[in-house]
Motif scaffolding. Structure first.
Motif, PDB file in Angstrom:
ATOM      1  N   SER A  13       7.342  10.526   4.487  1.00 57.08           N
ATOM      2  CA  SER A  13       6.176  10.308   5.330  1.00 57.08           C
ATOM      3  C   SER A  13       6.597  10.173   6.783  1.00 57.08           C
ATOM      4  N   HIS A  55      -3.382   5.262 -11.480  1.00 64.68           N
ATOM      5  CA  HIS A  55      -4.248   4.877 -10.358  1.00 64.68           C
ATOM      6  C   HIS A  55      -3.435   4.153  -9.290  1.00 64.68           C
ATOM      7  N   ASN A  58      -1.301   6.641  -7.414  1.00 65.82           N
ATOM      8  CA  ASN A  58      -2.112   7.464  -6.513  1.00 65.82           C
ATOM      9  C   ASN A  58      -2.492   6.707  -5.248  1.00 65.82           C
ATOM     10  N   ILE A  59      -2.796   5.423  -5.370  1.00 64.18           N
ATOM     11  CA  ILE A  59      -3.094   4.607  -4.185  1.00 64.18           C
ATOM     12  C   ILE A  59      -1.880   4.576  -3.257  1.00 64.18           C
ATOM     13  N   LYS A  61       0.636   6.727  -3.048  1.00 70.11           N
ATOM     14  CA  LYS A  61       0.865   8.046  -2.451  1.00 70.11           C
ATOM     15  C   LYS A  61      -0.153   8.334  -1.348  1.00 70.11           C
ATOM     16  N   ASP A  62      -1.421   8.008  -1.587  1.00 67.71           N
ATOM     17  CA  ASP A  62      -2.464   8.233  -0.575  1.00 67.71           C
ATOM     18  C   ASP A  62      -2.191   7.451   0.702  1.00 67.71           C
ATOM     19  N   GLU A  63      -1.885   6.175   0.548  1.00 66.41           N
ATOM     20  CA  GLU A  63      -1.679   5.335   1.730  1.00 66.41           C
ATOM     21  C   GLU A  63      -0.372   5.668   2.447  1.00 66.41           C
ATOM     22  N   ALA A  65       0.747   8.591   2.746  1.00 68.18           N
ATOM     23  CA  ALA A  65       0.483   9.859   3.436  1.00 68.18           C
ATOM     24  C   ALA A  65      -0.271   9.658   4.749  1.00 68.18           C
ATOM     25  N   THR A  66      -0.861   8.472   4.942  1.00 66.70           N
ATOM     26  CA  THR A  66      -1.582   8.163   6.176  1.00 66.70           C
ATOM     27  C   THR A  66      -0.623   7.456   7.118  1.00 66.70           C
ATOM     28  N   ARG A  81      -6.407  -1.679  -0.901  1.00 62.33           N
ATOM     29  CA  ARG A  81      -7.004  -0.709  -1.824  1.00 62.33           C
ATOM     30  C   ARG A  81      -6.897  -1.164  -3.265  1.00 62.33           C
TER      31      ARG A  81
END
Length: 118
Positions: A13, A55, A58-59, A61-63, A65-66, A81
């Motif tokens: 990231s 789940h 995924n949280i 990985k999503d965060e 990526a930001t 989250r």
């Protein structure tokens, strides 16, 4: 009660305050531990009665990526989250580590550890 751990989630990231970190990025490791009552799913063997670690992953990985300037910020977003999306979770600990940080020394990693509970 029980614990679910996700160990050594590896992501690349662009977190950091340095221009190079924003452009090139770095490798990160995230370790996550959540507490929840696992009594019912341990007897029923039903996924919908437990905390789904897919789940959770995924949280993370999503965060990750930001982009954030600080590891503290991304760690808190992960916690927020999890607590808002997964009602069974009563406590969260997240460790976000930057591998080989650009701090002018031979350092394997730096890490931020944050905890929260409902």
């Amino acid at each position: 009660m029980g614990k679910i751990r996700l160990n050594n989630i590896r992501v690349h990231s662009n977190h950091g305050c340095l221009k190079e970190e924003m452009l090139i990025g770095s490798d990160y490791r995230v370790d996550l531990e959540v507490d929840a009552d696992l009594t019912k799913p341990s007897k029923s063997d039903k996924l919908n009665e437990t905390v789904d670690y897919v789940h959770l992953n995924n949280i993370v990985k999503d965060e990750m990526a930001t982009r954030s300037n600080l590891l503290e910020h991304v760690a808190q977003r992960i916690i927020d989250r999890i607590l808002s999306e997964i009602s069974q979770v009563t406590h969260v600990e997240v460790i976000v580590s930057k591998i080989n940080p650009p701090i002018g020394g031979d350092v394997e990693s730096v890490a931020v550890v944050l905890n929260a509970q409902r």
